[in-house]
Design a protein around this motif. Structure first.
Motif, short mmCIF file in Angstrom:
data_model
loop_
_atom_site.label_atom_id
_atom_site.label_comp_id
_atom_site.label_asym_id
_atom_site.label_seq_id
_atom_site.Cartn_x
_atom_site.Cartn_y
_atom_site.Cartn_z
N SER A 1 0.84 -1.19 0.00
CA SER A 1 0.00 0.00 0.00
C SER A 1 0.88 1.24 0.00
CB SER A 1 -0.90 0.03 1.25
OG SER A 1 -1.80 -1.04 1.28
N VAL A 2 0.59 2.17 -0.91
CA VAL A 2 1.29 3.45 -0.96
C VAL A 2 0.24 4.54 -0.82
CG1 VAL A 2 2.88 4.91 -2.25
CG2 VAL A 2 3.00 2.43 -2.52
N VAL A 3 0.38 5.37 0.23
CA VAL A 3 -0.68 6.34 0.51
C VAL A 3 -0.12 7.72 0.81
CG1 VAL A 3 -2.08 4.48 1.50
CG2 VAL A 3 -0.80 5.99 3.01
N PRO A 4 -0.83 8.77 0.40
CA PRO A 4 -0.50 10.11 0.86
C PRO A 4 -1.30 10.40 2.13
CG PRO A 4 -2.08 10.22 -0.95
CD PRO A 4 -1.88 8.77 -0.62
N VAL A 5 -0.61 10.75 3.21
CA VAL A 5 -1.27 11.10 4.47
C VAL A 5 -1.16 12.61 4.63
CG1 VAL A 5 -1.34 10.79 6.96
CG2 VAL A 5 -0.68 8.88 5.49
N LYS A 6 -2.30 13.28 4.56
CA LYS A 6 -2.34 14.74 4.63
C LYS A 6 -3.15 15.17 5.84
CE LYS A 6 -3.71 18.86 1.98
NZ LYS A 6 -4.35 19.33 0.72
N CYS A 7 -2.50 15.85 6.76
CA CYS A 7 -3.17 16.34 7.97
C CYS A 7 -3.92 15.22 8.69
CB CYS A 7 -4.12 17.48 7.63
SG CYS A 7 -3.29 18.91 6.88
N GLY A 8 -3.27 14.07 8.78
CA GLY A 8 -3.82 12.94 9.52
C GLY A 8 -4.76 12.05 8.76
N LYS A 9 -5.08 12.41 7.50
CA LYS A 9 -6.03 11.63 6.71
C LYS A 9 -5.35 10.96 5.52
CE LYS A 9 -10.24 14.25 7.80
NZ LYS A 9 -11.40 14.97 7.21
N ILE A 10 -5.80 9.74 5.22
CA ILE A 10 -5.31 9.00 4.06
C ILE A 10 -6.19 9.40 2.88
CG2 ILE A 10 -4.98 6.71 3.06
CD1 ILE A 10 -4.60 5.65 5.93
N ILE A 11 -5.71 10.34 2.06
CA ILE A 11 -6.58 10.97 1.07
C ILE A 11 -6.61 10.23 -0.27
CG2 ILE A 11 -6.41 13.23 2.16
CD1 ILE A 11 -4.43 14.01 -0.09
N ASP A 12 -5.78 9.22 -0.43
CA ASP A 12 -5.79 8.37 -1.62
C ASP A 12 -5.08 7.08 -1.23
OD1 ASP A 12 -6.04 7.37 -4.19
OD2 ASP A 12 -5.08 9.07 -5.18
N VAL A 13 -5.27 6.03 -1.99
CA VAL A 13 -4.60 4.76 -1.70
C VAL A 13 -4.71 3.86 -2.92
CG1 VAL A 13 -6.70 3.79 -0.64
CG2 VAL A 13 -4.48 2.78 -0.12
N ASN A 14 -3.64 3.12 -3.18
CA ASN A 14 -3.77 2.05 -4.17
C ASN A 14 -4.30 0.83 -3.42
OD1 ASN A 14 -0.90 1.89 -2.98
ND2 ASN A 14 -1.14 -0.13 -3.93
N ASN A 15 -5.47 0.36 -3.77
CA ASN A 15 -5.99 -0.88 -3.18
C ASN A 15 -5.01 -1.99 -3.53
OD1 ASN A 15 -7.30 -3.28 -2.61
ND2 ASN A 15 -9.26 -2.64 -3.47
N ALA A 16 -4.30 -2.49 -2.52
CA ALA A 16 -3.19 -3.43 -2.78
C ALA A 16 -3.65 -4.72 -3.43
CB ALA A 16 -2.47 -3.74 -1.47
N ASN A 17 -4.94 -5.01 -3.41
CA ASN A 17 -5.45 -6.21 -4.08
C ASN A 17 -5.66 -5.99 -5.57
OD1 ASN A 17 -5.52 -7.76 -1.77
ND2 ASN A 17 -7.68 -7.32 -1.32
N GLU A 18 -5.70 -4.73 -6.01
CA GLU A 18 -6.13 -4.46 -7.38
C GLU A 18 -5.26 -3.47 -8.13
OE1 GLU A 18 -10.14 -3.11 -6.92
OE2 GLU A 18 -10.89 -5.06 -6.27
N GLU A 19 -4.50 -2.64 -7.43
CA GLU A 19 -3.78 -1.56 -8.08
C GLU A 19 -2.35 -1.48 -7.57
OE1 GLU A 19 -6.78 2.02 -8.85
OE2 GLU A 19 -6.59 1.58 -6.73
N GLY A 20 -1.61 -0.53 -8.12
CA GLY A 20 -0.29 -0.21 -7.62
C GLY A 20 0.76 -1.26 -7.93
N PRO A 21 1.84 -1.29 -7.14
CA PRO A 21 2.94 -2.21 -7.42
C PRO A 21 2.52 -3.67 -7.23
CG PRO A 21 3.55 -0.54 -5.78
CD PRO A 21 2.07 -0.46 -5.96
N PHE A 22 3.14 -4.57 -8.00
CA PHE A 22 2.95 -5.99 -7.65
C PHE A 22 3.73 -6.25 -6.38
CE2 PHE A 22 6.76 -6.44 -10.46
CZ PHE A 22 7.55 -7.29 -9.70
N SER A 23 3.40 -7.33 -5.70
CA SER A 23 3.94 -7.59 -4.38
C SER A 23 4.26 -9.09 -4.25
CB SER A 23 2.93 -7.15 -3.32
OG SER A 23 1.74 -7.93 -3.40
N PRO A 24 4.63 -9.58 -3.08
CA PRO A 24 4.98 -11.00 -2.98
C PRO A 24 3.93 -11.97 -3.53
CG PRO A 24 5.74 -9.88 -1.04
CD PRO A 24 4.98 -8.86 -1.85
N GLU A 25 2.63 -11.66 -3.36
CA GLU A 25 1.59 -12.61 -3.78
C GLU A 25 0.54 -12.00 -4.70
OE1 GLU A 25 -0.10 -13.92 -0.12
OE2 GLU A 25 1.53 -15.30 0.33
#
Length: 367
Positions: free
Chosen positions: A190-214
């Protein structure tokens, strides 16, 4: 020692992590293992409740602890409805969503259920902290490009927010007045921008973003559609290729980064290329999330089990250290994070959130 202990419960697929905290000090901690044959006897996650609760209570008895000494029980939050981050009192409506697995079946759904059952018998509060379904995404981030599909906020908010608070203290920054890109490097990334304490975007690690171990991460959609309709795979088989047999498992046959690094040390060029590609994709995603923050990034934080790898940390650092300083916090601090969430309520540093007041139903109606 009366009414000053916090019991923390974090169920996983084949284990239940359990800890007892006095303030922020963990005085007891253990992992209760569940044999796969034992788990497979149950048709649903919820059906495991009695078995896991019994083992927890036996563990407490074996430690010669009195249930009367607990002031709160905290469970890992599961796949409930989308909601803002924070510490939530477990309520009957939340329990119903945990039972059915509102956004999916996962062992973490049992965290709040077991906490509530034990706490109710003791007439004390049960809490969950920053559940998996924390959703603080800005509206613009929800647009996917296809009207029938909305981007979802699912990631690792508990650990992400905990390490962000820790780094804020280290850098003498205010949690609610600073910005970070936080990377959780685990079975999913998961790669997220945390702005003023809030996670304002996120790559759903099951569907988006970098591939991972599984997991495969984001894929070329045209090729995915062709492969899905090739009749080579059933729906379940294809799902398994995406989550479970994707990523490092698909290319190298293992999800263990330590084994892959051993292969690299022995001269395996394919293993090196694939592992470096995972770091490369992670670096690209960090750049994208830095853009979400318009470049105003106080630090890039790398956490999760894979951040123990100096090789991967160095690859990522070399790509993105022009954006902001890099802070590395290997592993996770979920048990402490759960206890801290309860302590913020007990010590009146935060107001407890009520599920029915925060979650949104269809048509944005409340409970």
């Amino acid at each position: 020692m009366k009414k000053n202990l916090i019991l923390v419960i974090n169920p996983g697929s084949t284990s239940t992590k359990i800890a007892v905290f006095k303030g922020e000090d963990c005085i007891y901690g253990d992992t209760l293992l569940h044999d796969s044959k034992e788990i497979n006897r149950y048709e649903t996650i919820y059906a495991q409740k009695e078995m896991r609760t019994s083992k927890i209570l036996t563990w407490i008895k074996d430690k010669k602890l009195s249930l009367k000494d607990f002031c709160a029980i905290v469970g890992r939050g599961g796949l409930i409805r989308p909601l803002p981050g924070g510490t939530y009192k477990v309520t009957p409506s939340m329990i119903e969503d945990l039972k059915v697995g509102y956004q999916g079946q996962h062992a973490s759904n049992l965290g709040g259920i077991i906490a509530y059952e034990i706490a109710t018998d003791l007439n004390i509060h049960a809490f969950v902290v920053d559940p998996v379904s924390v959703d603080e995404m800005e509206d613009i981030a929800r647009i996917s490009g296809m009207p029938e599909i909305e981007r979802k906020s699912l990631g690792h908010p508990l650990n992400i927010k905990a390490v962000t608070r820790y780094i804020c203290d280290k850098l003498d920054k205010e949690f609610y007045n600073s910005s970070y890109v936080v990377v959780h490097l685990g079975g999913g990334i998961s790669v997220v921008p945390v702005k003023c304490g809030k996670i304002i975007d996120v790559n759903n690690a099951n569907e988006e973003g970098p591939f991972s171990p599984e997991r495969v991460g984001g894929l070329p959609t045209g090729d995915v559609v062709r492969l899905a309709f090739s009749k080579k795979y059933t729906y379940k088989e294809f799902q398994k290729k995406i989550i479970g047999k994707g990523g490092l498992v698909g290319y190298i046959g293992t999800n263990d980064v330590r084994l892959i690094e051993k292969k690299i040390d022995e001269g395996d060029k394919k293993a090196e290329l694939v592992l470096k590609a995972m770091a490369y994709q992670t670096g690209k995603e960090i750049g994208a999330m830095a853009a979400v923050l318009k470049g105003q990034v106080d630090a890039i934080i790398l956490t999760g089990g894979i951040s123990h790898s100096k090789r991967i940390v160095n690859w990522i650092t070399n790509m993105v250290n022009f954006i902001a300083p890099i802070e590395v916090m290997p592993g996770e601090m979920e048990m402490l994070a759960l206890a801290q969430g309860a302590l913020r309520i007990i010590n009146n540093k935060e107001k407890v959130k009520i599920y029915e007041e925060e979650v949104h139903l269809q048509n944005d109606q409340k409970f």
